[in-house]
Design a protein around this motif. Sequence first.
Motif, PDB file in Angstrom:
ATOM      1  N   ILE A  91      40.092  33.608  33.901  1.00  0.00           N
ATOM      2  CA  ILE A  91      38.640  33.691  34.070  1.00  0.00           C
ATOM      3  C   ILE A  91      37.990  32.334  33.843  1.00  0.00           C
ATOM      4  CG2 ILE A  91      36.537  34.583  33.007  1.00  0.00           C
ATOM      5  CD1 ILE A  91      37.790  37.270  32.835  1.00  0.00           C
ATOM      6  N   GLY A  95      37.045  31.153  37.305  1.00  0.00           N
ATOM      7  CA  GLY A  95      35.722  31.745  37.320  1.00  0.00           C
ATOM      8  C   GLY A  95      35.812  33.258  37.370  1.00  0.00           C
ATOM      9  N   TYR A  96      34.696  33.891  37.043  1.00  0.00           N
ATOM     10  CA  TYR A  96      34.663  35.348  36.965  1.00  0.00           C
ATOM     11  C   TYR A  96      34.922  35.996  38.319  1.00  0.00           C
ATOM     12  CZ  TYR A  96      32.944  40.055  36.657  1.00  0.00           C
ATOM     13  OH  TYR A  96      32.850  41.417  36.752  1.00  0.00           O
ATOM     14  N   VAL A  97      34.218  35.533  39.349  1.00  0.00           N
ATOM     15  CA  VAL A  97      34.290  36.210  40.651  1.00  0.00           C
ATOM     16  C   VAL A  97      35.686  36.108  41.248  1.00  0.00           C
ATOM     17  CG1 VAL A  97      33.399  36.212  43.010  1.00  0.00           C
ATOM     18  CG2 VAL A  97      31.830  35.911  41.099  1.00  0.00           C
ATOM     19  N   THR A 100      38.303  38.038  39.163  1.00  0.00           N
ATOM     20  CA  THR A 100      38.084  39.481  39.237  1.00  0.00           C
ATOM     21  C   THR A 100      38.516  40.039  40.587  1.00  0.00           C
ATOM     22  OG1 THR A 100      36.277  39.326  37.647  1.00  0.00           O
ATOM     23  CG2 THR A 100      36.353  41.307  39.010  1.00  0.00           C
ATOM     24  N   ALA A 127      33.014  42.694  42.307  1.00  0.00           N
ATOM     25  CA  ALA A 127      32.920  41.438  41.565  1.00  0.00           C
ATOM     26  C   ALA A 127      31.551  40.790  41.744  1.00  0.00           C
ATOM     27  CB  ALA A 127      34.026  40.480  41.995  1.00  0.00           C
ATOM     28  N   PHE A 128      31.060  40.724  42.994  1.00  0.00           N
ATOM     29  CA  PHE A 128      29.751  40.116  43.231  1.00  0.00           C
ATOM     30  C   PHE A 128      28.620  40.963  42.655  1.00  0.00           C
ATOM     31  CE2 PHE A 128      31.949  37.451  46.339  1.00  0.00           C
ATOM     32  CZ  PHE A 128      31.382  36.220  46.021  1.00  0.00           C
ATOM     33  N   TYR A 131      28.676  40.422  38.951  1.00  0.00           N
ATOM     34  CA  TYR A 131      28.247  39.071  38.634  1.00  0.00           C
ATOM     35  C   TYR A 131      26.719  38.974  38.665  1.00  0.00           C
ATOM     36  CZ  TYR A 131      27.658  34.045  38.730  1.00  0.00           C
ATOM     37  OH  TYR A 131      27.273  32.774  38.431  1.00  0.00           O
ATOM     38  N   SER A 135      24.366  38.371  35.453  1.00  0.00           N
ATOM     39  CA  SER A 135      23.688  37.076  35.387  1.00  0.00           C
ATOM     40  C   SER A 135      22.189  37.183  35.610  1.00  0.00           C
ATOM     41  CB  SER A 135      24.315  36.096  36.383  1.00  0.00           C
ATOM     42  OG  SER A 135      24.125  36.558  37.705  1.00  0.00           O
ATOM     43  N   ARG A 141      25.788  34.857  30.771  1.00  0.00           N
ATOM     44  CA  ARG A 141      26.415  33.796  31.554  1.00  0.00           C
ATOM     45  C   ARG A 141      27.891  34.080  31.692  1.00  0.00           C
ATOM     46  NH1 ARG A 141      25.728  28.291  29.557  1.00  0.00           N
ATOM     47  NH2 ARG A 141      26.410  27.805  31.658  1.00  0.00           N
ATOM     48  N   LEU A 142      28.340  34.205  32.914  1.00  0.00           N
ATOM     49  CA  LEU A 142      29.752  34.428  33.197  1.00  0.00           C
ATOM     50  C   LEU A 142      30.349  33.114  33.673  1.00  0.00           C
ATOM     51  CD1 LEU A 142      29.452  37.837  35.061  1.00  0.00           C
ATOM     52  CD2 LEU A 142      30.260  37.452  32.751  1.00  0.00           C
ATOM     53  N   ALA A 144      31.553  30.295  35.822  1.00  0.00           N
ATOM     54  CA  ALA A 144      31.242  30.044  37.229  1.00  0.00           C
ATOM     55  C   ALA A 144      32.491  29.742  38.039  1.00  0.00           C
ATOM     56  CB  ALA A 144      30.251  28.884  37.352  1.00  0.00           C
TER      57      ALA A 144
END
Length: 148
Positions: A91, A95-97, A100, A127-128, A131, A135, A141-142, A144
């Motif tokens: 992650i 990044g998160y997206v 994930t 995921a989006f 997010y 956010s 804050r995840l 980026a």
Amino acid sequence: MRLKKWDLLICIGLALILSIFAVDLGNTNPAARTYPMVMVIASYFFIAIIAIRWIINRKQILAESVGGMSGKRFLYIAIYCAAIFAYIMLIDKLGYVVSTVIFGIYSLIYLKNRNKVVTAVLPVVAAFLLYFLFSKFLFVRLPAGILM
């Protein structure tokens, strides 16, 4: 829902993990803390229900599950736990997206989902959506990562 011999141990483990999250929430912005705190409290509630049911029915549960867990089933769970650990480690880097989406696709394939469209589209949309929910609305804050 049928309870198994391992359920009480899993409940204790989840309660310990949730305790770590609850302690860490003290360092979070008060506006962003509300939703995670509600989820932690709800999780404790459902863990307590499962633990109480297990204690009430423990004689029957222990009598039915004399054989224990098979090696194949244990390996199946261990591989998925390793995938969750890899997801957590990636992650920050990807990044998160991105992480994930990759983990979502892996999970659907590992759980033998046969619908290719669902396997390709669901992780991206989820995921989006998550997010933007975290956010923009919850102000969390995840990571980026490489795309955002």
